[in-house]
Motif scaffolding. Structure first.
Motif, short mmCIF file in Angstrom:
data_model
loop_
_atom_site.label_atom_id
_atom_site.label_comp_id
_atom_site.label_asym_id
_atom_site.label_seq_id
_atom_site.Cartn_x
_atom_site.Cartn_y
_atom_site.Cartn_z
N VAL A 221 0.87 -1.17 0.00
CA VAL A 221 0.00 0.00 0.00
C VAL A 221 0.91 1.22 0.00
O VAL A 221 1.73 1.41 0.90
CB VAL A 221 -0.94 0.02 1.22
CG1 VAL A 221 -1.59 1.40 1.38
CG2 VAL A 221 -2.03 -1.03 1.06
N TRP A 222 0.76 2.04 -1.04
CA TRP A 222 1.61 3.21 -1.19
C TRP A 222 1.10 4.36 -0.34
O TRP A 222 -0.10 4.58 -0.20
CB TRP A 222 1.67 3.64 -2.65
CG TRP A 222 2.18 2.56 -3.55
CD1 TRP A 222 1.46 1.78 -4.39
CD2 TRP A 222 3.54 2.11 -3.65
NE1 TRP A 222 2.27 0.88 -5.03
CE2 TRP A 222 3.56 1.06 -4.58
CE3 TRP A 222 4.73 2.51 -3.05
CZ2 TRP A 222 4.72 0.39 -4.93
CZ3 TRP A 222 5.89 1.84 -3.39
CH2 TRP A 222 5.88 0.79 -4.33
N ALA A 234 -3.02 0.91 -3.73
CA ALA A 234 -2.67 -0.46 -3.33
C ALA A 234 -2.06 -1.17 -4.53
O ALA A 234 -2.77 -1.53 -5.46
CB ALA A 234 -3.90 -1.21 -2.85
N GLY A 235 -0.75 -1.32 -4.52
CA GLY A 235 -0.09 -1.94 -5.67
C GLY A 235 -0.33 -1.10 -6.91
O GLY A 235 -0.05 0.10 -6.94
N ASN A 238 -6.24 1.46 -7.36
CA ASN A 238 -6.77 2.42 -6.39
C ASN A 238 -7.23 1.65 -5.16
O ASN A 238 -7.46 0.44 -5.22
CB ASN A 238 -7.95 3.19 -6.99
CG ASN A 238 -7.55 4.08 -8.15
OD1 ASN A 238 -7.98 3.87 -9.28
ND2 ASN A 238 -6.73 5.08 -7.89
N ILE A 239 -7.36 2.35 -4.03
CA ILE A 239 -7.71 1.66 -2.78
C ILE A 239 -8.93 2.30 -2.13
O ILE A 239 -9.12 3.51 -2.17
CB ILE A 239 -6.52 1.64 -1.80
CG1 ILE A 239 -6.82 0.75 -0.59
CG2 ILE A 239 -6.12 3.05 -1.38
CD1 ILE A 239 -5.62 0.48 0.30
N PHE A 240 -9.78 1.44 -1.57
CA PHE A 240 -10.95 1.84 -0.80
C PHE A 240 -10.82 1.26 0.60
O PHE A 240 -10.38 0.13 0.78
CB PHE A 240 -12.24 1.33 -1.43
CG PHE A 240 -12.64 2.04 -2.70
CD1 PHE A 240 -13.58 3.07 -2.67
CD2 PHE A 240 -12.10 1.68 -3.92
CE1 PHE A 240 -13.97 3.73 -3.83
CE2 PHE A 240 -12.47 2.33 -5.09
CZ PHE A 240 -13.41 3.36 -5.04
N GLU A 297 -13.51 -3.10 6.04
CA GLU A 297 -13.05 -3.62 4.76
C GLU A 297 -11.94 -2.74 4.18
O GLU A 297 -11.88 -1.54 4.44
CB GLU A 297 -14.17 -3.64 3.71
CG GLU A 297 -15.33 -4.54 3.98
CD GLU A 297 -16.36 -4.44 2.86
OE1 GLU A 297 -16.05 -4.85 1.72
OE2 GLU A 297 -17.47 -3.94 3.12
N MET A 298 -11.10 -3.37 3.36
CA MET A 298 -10.17 -2.67 2.48
C MET A 298 -10.16 -3.45 1.17
O MET A 298 -10.18 -4.68 1.17
CB MET A 298 -8.75 -2.64 3.06
CG MET A 298 -8.59 -1.82 4.33
SD MET A 298 -6.93 -2.01 5.08
CE MET A 298 -5.88 -1.37 3.77
N PHE A 299 -10.15 -2.74 0.06
CA PHE A 299 -10.03 -3.44 -1.23
C PHE A 299 -9.43 -2.52 -2.28
O PHE A 299 -9.56 -1.30 -2.23
CB PHE A 299 -11.37 -4.01 -1.69
CG PHE A 299 -12.50 -3.03 -1.81
CD1 PHE A 299 -12.69 -2.27 -2.96
CD2 PHE A 299 -13.42 -2.88 -0.77
CE1 PHE A 299 -13.75 -1.38 -3.08
CE2 PHE A 299 -14.49 -2.00 -0.87
CZ PHE A 299 -14.65 -1.24 -2.03
N GLY A 300 -8.75 -3.16 -3.23
CA GLY A 300 -8.21 -2.45 -4.38
C GLY A 300 -9.20 -2.51 -5.53
O GLY A 300 -10.03 -3.43 -5.60
#
Length: 356
Positions: A221-222, A234-235, A238-240, A297-300
């Motif tokens: 995760v940047w 994330a990689g 995009n990240i949520f 939650e976290m997801f790309g």
């Protein structure tokens, strides 16, 4: 000439189709390539007419500027088939617009809309049988452009090649993904090319990602380039982040790609009554939410996987696990967006484009 019709695009069909040798029930991602590609050359100050030709190697001089100065950008798209074998694209004009935003940043001549769209349509018609129909599969589309002119002088090229190649790909299953929050390396910087889909952006990610893999994580995760205080991507996605019932994602900037899947998910989430907060998110806030149980939650998000759930993250030597939810925002949003893409439901947003 910037205006062209699909009928004006020359099509040279292959005499040796590979189609019969492909197992469409066991397709890896991005490793099997279709019979044809679109090819268009920029020379003498103008783009020549695009043409569809058999998929083939490219011959370049060792002094071609792509090898020395990295003028290259790309896009990622998909073509889908519904149960009646109709073919659809998803928001293709957004890809064309971003393609030219990226090109401009790297001093590459912009592609006319008609060359991109009509060329893509001609290519998809030539390779319609390459679009898979197994659940979750699609034809991955890779438009790209690079400096093909020769010379060691550090300056923009005078010649370029624009190509669209395609790869039938199966469902993208990433499994449980764990991530390391990066504290040293940066994906991009203010005033840089982070918002462009430049090949060098991705090359620069590989080494820090490999370091994270060696520590037992799947991805990085940047964080921001100056303080490393804020979550950014994330990689290559995009990240949520979901804290309680609010979905949070970072605003786009010089450093963060304006993801087409990202902004589609934001609109779908709002339509579903999900509260969306586009703002900067501190790593400290994420860690605190993980500790007090409010991090759900976290997801790309991106073209390849659509949504890639994150099961845990590591930061400063401590690992944090996320709960497994029966009904997650990730599942809801992925179902909604893929139903639109595969023509399984109405498209209230007008995103789906049928290839006639």
């Amino acid at each position: 000439m910037t205006h062209i019709l699909e009928a004006d695009i020359s099509v040279e069909l292959t005499k040796n189709s590979k189609l019969k040798d492909i197992d469409f029930n066991n397709l890896p991602f991005g490793k099997v390539f279709s019979d044809h590609m679109l090819l268009c050359q920029y020379k003498d100050g103008a783009w020549n007419a695009p043409k569809v030709v058999p998929y083939q190697p490219i011959t370049l001089d060792p002094s071609a500027k792509i090898f020395h100065y990295g003028q290259s950008i790309f896009e990622g798209m998909k073509a889908y088939k519904d149960k009646d074998s109709n073919v659809f694209l998803f928001r293709p004009l957004e890809n064309w617009k971003r393609f030219n935003i990226s090109s401009k940043r790297l001093a590459i001549p912009e592609i006319p809309e008609a060359y991109f769209m009509e060329g893509l349509k001609a290519l998809l018609k030539a390779d319609k049988d390459w679009i898979p129909t197994a659940p979750g599969s699609a034809l991955y589309i890779r438009p790209f452009v690079f400096a093909s002119g020769n010379g060691f002088h550090a300056s923009p090229s005078d010649e370029y090649l624009f190509i669209i190649a395609t790869a039938p790909s199966g469902a993208y299953f990433s499994g449980k993904v764990t991530v390391a929050i990066e504290e040293k390396y940066s994906r991009s910087a203010n005033g840089g090319v982070g918002y462009a889909k430049a090949g060098g952006n991705y090359a620069g990610q590989f080494y820090p990602t490999q370091l994270a893999i060696e520590k037992g994580y799947n991805q990085v995760v940047w964080t921001d380039d100056t303080s490393h205080e804020y979550i950014e991507e994330a990689g290559a996605m995009n990240i949520f982040v979901r804290i309680n019932d609010t979905l949070i994602t970072a605003p786009t900037s010089d450093r963060i790609l304006d993801g087409i899947t990202r902004k589609s998910l934001i609109e779908i989430a709002k339509a579903e009554g999900i509260e969306v907060d586009v703002r900067k998110l501190k790593v400290s806030e994420l860690v605190e939410a993980a500790k007090n149980g409010s991090l759900k939650e976290m997801f790309g998000s991106g073209t390849a996987a659509v949504i890639s759930p994150i099961s845990g993250f590591g930061y400063q030597g401590t690992d944090y696990e996320l709960p497994e939810l029966e009904t997650s925002y990730a599942k809801i949003l992925k179902t909604r967006i893929t139903d639109i893409q595969y023509n399984r439901t109405e498209d209230p947003f007008g995103w789906r484009v049928k290839i006639q």
